[in-house]
Design an enzyme around this catalytic site. Structure first.
Site, PDB file in Angstrom:
ATOM      1  N   CYS A  29      39.114  35.824  20.112  1.00  0.00           N
ATOM      2  CA  CYS A  29      40.082  34.861  20.310  1.00  0.00           C
ATOM      3  C   CYS A  29      39.833  33.517  19.237  1.00  0.00           C
ATOM      4  O   CYS A  29      40.933  33.013  19.215  1.00  0.00           O
ATOM      5  CB  CYS A  29      40.085  34.174  21.639  1.00  0.00           C
ATOM      6  SG  CYS A  29      40.377  35.490  22.736  1.00  0.00           S
ATOM      7  N   HIS A  67      43.415  27.443  22.260  1.00  0.00           N
ATOM      8  CA  HIS A  67      43.746  28.744  22.666  1.00  0.00           C
ATOM      9  C   HIS A  67      44.507  28.894  23.938  1.00  0.00           C
ATOM     10  O   HIS A  67      44.048  28.280  25.014  1.00  0.00           O
ATOM     11  CB  HIS A  67      42.537  29.386  22.730  1.00  0.00           C
ATOM     12  CG  HIS A  67      42.331  30.867  23.030  1.00  0.00           C
ATOM     13  ND1 HIS A  67      43.467  31.512  22.773  1.00  0.00           N
ATOM     14  CD2 HIS A  67      41.592  31.368  23.867  1.00  0.00           C
ATOM     15  CE1 HIS A  67      43.198  32.920  23.100  1.00  0.00           C
ATOM     16  NE2 HIS A  67      42.015  32.713  23.833  1.00  0.00           N
ATOM     17  N   ASN A  91      47.642  35.534  27.058  1.00  0.00           N
ATOM     18  CA  ASN A  91      46.579  35.343  25.980  1.00  0.00           C
ATOM     19  C   ASN A  91      46.811  36.521  24.975  1.00  0.00           C
ATOM     20  O   ASN A  91      46.450  37.524  25.236  1.00  0.00           O
ATOM     21  CB  ASN A  91      45.158  35.430  26.809  1.00  0.00           C
ATOM     22  CG  ASN A  91      44.251  35.298  25.835  1.00  0.00           C
ATOM     23  OD1 ASN A  91      44.245  35.326  24.946  1.00  0.00           O
ATOM     24  ND2 ASN A  91      42.810  35.294  26.388  1.00  0.00           N
TER      25      ASN A  91
HETATM   26  N1  COA Z   1      45.812  39.050  42.039  1.00  0.00           N
HETATM   27  C1  COA Z   1      45.387  38.855  43.007  1.00  0.00           C
HETATM   28  N2  COA Z   1      44.007  38.372  43.401  1.00  0.00           N
HETATM   29  C2  COA Z   1      43.229  38.773  42.301  1.00  0.00           C
HETATM   30  C3  COA Z   1      43.542  38.960  41.085  1.00  0.00           C
HETATM   31  C4  COA Z   1      44.874  39.178  40.754  1.00  0.00           C
HETATM   32  N3  COA Z   1      45.402  39.503  39.572  1.00  0.00           N
HETATM   33  N4  COA Z   1      42.390  39.050  40.434  1.00  0.00           N
HETATM   34  C5  COA Z   1      41.185  38.636  41.037  1.00  0.00           C
HETATM   35  N5  COA Z   1      41.684  38.429  42.391  1.00  0.00           N
HETATM   36  C6  COA Z   1      41.035  38.196  43.470  1.00  0.00           C
HETATM   37  C7  COA Z   1      39.460  38.550  43.212  1.00  0.00           C
HETATM   38  O1  COA Z   1      39.331  39.612  43.674  1.00  0.00           O
HETATM   39  C8  COA Z   1      38.857  37.425  44.270  1.00  0.00           C
HETATM   40  O2  COA Z   1      39.118  38.105  45.579  1.00  0.00           O
HETATM   41  P1  COA Z   1      37.843  38.004  46.567  1.00  0.00           P
HETATM   42  O3  COA Z   1      37.648  36.655  46.624  1.00  0.00           O
HETATM   43  O4  COA Z   1      38.163  38.710  47.759  1.00  0.00           O
HETATM   44  O5  COA Z   1      36.619  38.619  45.897  1.00  0.00           O
HETATM   45  C9  COA Z   1      39.734  36.454  44.221  1.00  0.00           C
HETATM   46  O6  COA Z   1      40.940  36.743  43.639  1.00  0.00           O
HETATM   47  C10 COA Z   1      39.048  35.420  43.236  1.00  0.00           C
HETATM   48  O7  COA Z   1      38.543  36.052  42.087  1.00  0.00           O
HETATM   49  P2  COA Z   1      37.934  35.100  41.116  1.00  0.00           P
HETATM   50  O8  COA Z   1      37.531  35.646  39.711  1.00  0.00           O
HETATM   51  O9  COA Z   1      37.067  34.137  41.254  1.00  0.00           O
HETATM   52  O10 COA Z   1      39.212  34.141  40.524  1.00  0.00           O
HETATM   53  P3  COA Z   1      39.520  32.991  39.460  1.00  0.00           P
HETATM   54  O11 COA Z   1      39.874  31.694  39.919  1.00  0.00           O
HETATM   55  O12 COA Z   1      38.043  32.928  38.706  1.00  0.00           O
HETATM   56  O13 COA Z   1      40.670  33.506  38.292  1.00  0.00           O
HETATM   57  C11 COA Z   1      40.617  34.507  36.388  1.00  0.00           C
HETATM   58  C12 COA Z   1      40.279  34.769  37.626  1.00  0.00           C
HETATM   59  C13 COA Z   1      40.336  35.746  35.473  1.00  0.00           C
HETATM   60  C14 COA Z   1      42.034  33.972  36.173  1.00  0.00           C
HETATM   61  C15 COA Z   1      39.519  33.275  35.570  1.00  0.00           C
HETATM   62  O14 COA Z   1      38.367  33.681  36.019  1.00  0.00           O
HETATM   63  C16 COA Z   1      40.098  32.995  34.102  1.00  0.00           C
HETATM   64  O15 COA Z   1      41.077  32.895  33.777  1.00  0.00           O
HETATM   65  N6  COA Z   1      38.903  33.292  33.426  1.00  0.00           N
HETATM   66  C17 COA Z   1      38.620  32.880  32.082  1.00  0.00           C
HETATM   67  C18 COA Z   1      39.221  34.044  31.576  1.00  0.00           C
HETATM   68  C19 COA Z   1      39.824  34.079  30.023  1.00  0.00           C
HETATM   69  O16 COA Z   1      40.279  33.299  29.679  1.00  0.00           O
HETATM   70  N7  COA Z   1      39.220  35.085  29.095  1.00  0.00           N
HETATM   71  C20 COA Z   1      39.346  35.038  27.697  1.00  0.00           C
HETATM   72  C21 COA Z   1      38.905  33.701  27.307  1.00  0.00           C
HETATM   73  S1  COA Z   1      38.935  34.091  25.625  1.00  0.00           S
END
Ligand code: COA
Length: 330
Positions: A115, A255, A286
């Site tokens: 990215c 980004h 993204n």
């Molecule tokens: N819909 C519903 N629930 C979802 C889900 C979705 N699409 N994706 C994950 N969940 C659930 C998980 O299973 C978890 O459930 P649990 O508590 O029962 O285990 C819960 O939601 C929380 O998951 P978590 O991973 O802690 O959520 P989060 O708040 O961290 O959000 C992302 C997840 C991926 C959106 C976030 O971590 C993120 O944006 N990270 C950076 C990713 C990124 O930008 N990457 C590229 C960088 S270049």
């Protein structure tokens, strides 16, 4: 003798027509519009057609950037492409684009910085042009992330979209001066965002396909924390390196990974009002290497900047890689 400056003299972008909404994703995986909007700020993203590839999107953005710079493809000396979804492992996507746009005199190569790719290309193009090695450099960031996204994995498939952006960088003509670029990398964290199979370490096998190892795998929570910390530090280092303060910045283009990451960075800049932080994440998701370039093109198409205005760019991605850059309007 005055020092040669590297300037962005033309920009372009391309987004596929097909829109994938949160409501569409609700039908594919166990998720909801409310969850996606709350956790990411995303409402929709664009998806390329089955027969539309990274090189096609990159070529469209490139032709738009050339037209915007009032240039023809045969004036380009070097084509740099940033992508983690090249059409092939080889030949390079740069060569495919060179052929399709007819940039007969240009050399070409791909760069893989995930990215942060657009900022890595800007840095390379800046040194090519400032050194006098090449006069006109075409940089292109293009991604077909839908090709490596697992639409059975709700934690990643909601995040990614397809698209491309391009810029012509030259020492001649009026444009945005590439004033300073600050880049970084940390290979110790390589496992945090990875496509495990398909490279020389794990060539494709029936097993690697069955275990979904040809898709993006990501430790979302960990990545989130690194992203905020690294982009904030890169911005501050870059401002310091350019002898500027945040008060002198007209626009921040971060980004477009997640609205919450963007908001967390914004909170760390007390003099940069919300309306000066440019966002496309709600409509394109993204788009990896392309995201900063697409946002930059969209911002510039709203109308010209005033002389002296500065744009701060920042990005973060797999590798890990990160960076920040400052562009100044002439
Ligand atoms: N819909 C519903 N629930 C979802 C889900 C979705 N699409 N994706 C994950 N969940 C659930 C998980 O299973 C978890 O459930 P649990 O508590 O029962 O285990 C819960 O939601 C929380 O998951 P978590 O991973 O802690 O959520 P989060 O708040 O961290 O959000 C992302 C997840 C991926 C959106 C976030 O971590 C993120 O944006 N990270 C950076 C990713 C990124 O930008 N990457 C590229 C960088 S270049």
């Amino acid at each position: 003798m005055t020092r040669r400056k590297a300037k962005i003299i033309g920009t372009g972008s391309y987004l596929p027509e097909k829109v994938l909404t949160n409501q569409d994703l609700e039908k594919i995986v166990d998720t909801s519009d409310e969850w996606i909007v709350t956790r990411t700020g995303m409402k929709e993203r664009r998806i390329a057609k089955d027969d539309e590839f990274t090189s096609h999107m990159g070529a469209k953005a490139a032709l738009e950037a050339l037209a915007n710079a009032n240039m023809t493809p045969d004036q380009i000396d070097f084509i740099l492409v940033a992508t983690l979804t090249p059409d092939y492992a080889f030949p390079s996507t740069a060569c495919l684009i060179q052929s399709s746009i007819g940039a007969k005199k240009a050399a070409g190569a791909d760069v893989q910085a995930a990215c942060t790719g657009f900022l890595y290309l800007l840095s390379m193009a800046k040194s090519f042009v400032e050194s006098g090695l090449y006069k006109n450099v075409l940089i292109i960031a293009a991604e077909k992330l839908s090709a490596i996204t697992n639409y059975k994995d709700r934690s990643t498939c909601i995040l990614f979209g397809d698209g491309a952006a391009a810029c012509v960088i030259s020492s001649e003509g009026k444009g945005l001066v590439v004033e300073n670029i600050q880049l970084g990398a940390d290979g110790d964290q390589a496992d945090l965002i990875i496509m495990p199979a398909g490279g020389s370490r794990k060539p494709a096998t029936l097993e690697s396909v069955a275990s979904c190892e040809h898709y993006i795998k990501m430790a979302g929570n960990e990545v989130f924390k690194h992203a905020v910390r690294r982009m904030e530090a890169a911005c501050k280092d870059c401002l310091e390196g350019a002898g500027l303060t945040e008060k002198e910045i007209s626009w921040l283009i971060p980004h477009q990974a997640n609205m919450r990451i963007i908001d967390a960075i914004a909170k760390r800049f007390e003099h940069l009002p919300q309306e000066r932080i440019f966002k496309t994440v709600q409509k394109y998701g993204n788009t990896s290497a392309s995201s900063v370039g697409i946002a930059l093109d969209e911002l510039l198409r709203r109308g010209p900047l005033q002389p002296g205005e500065k744009i701060l760019l920042t990005a973060f991605g797999a590798g890990l890689t990160w960076g920040a850059g400052i562009l100044g309007a002439e």
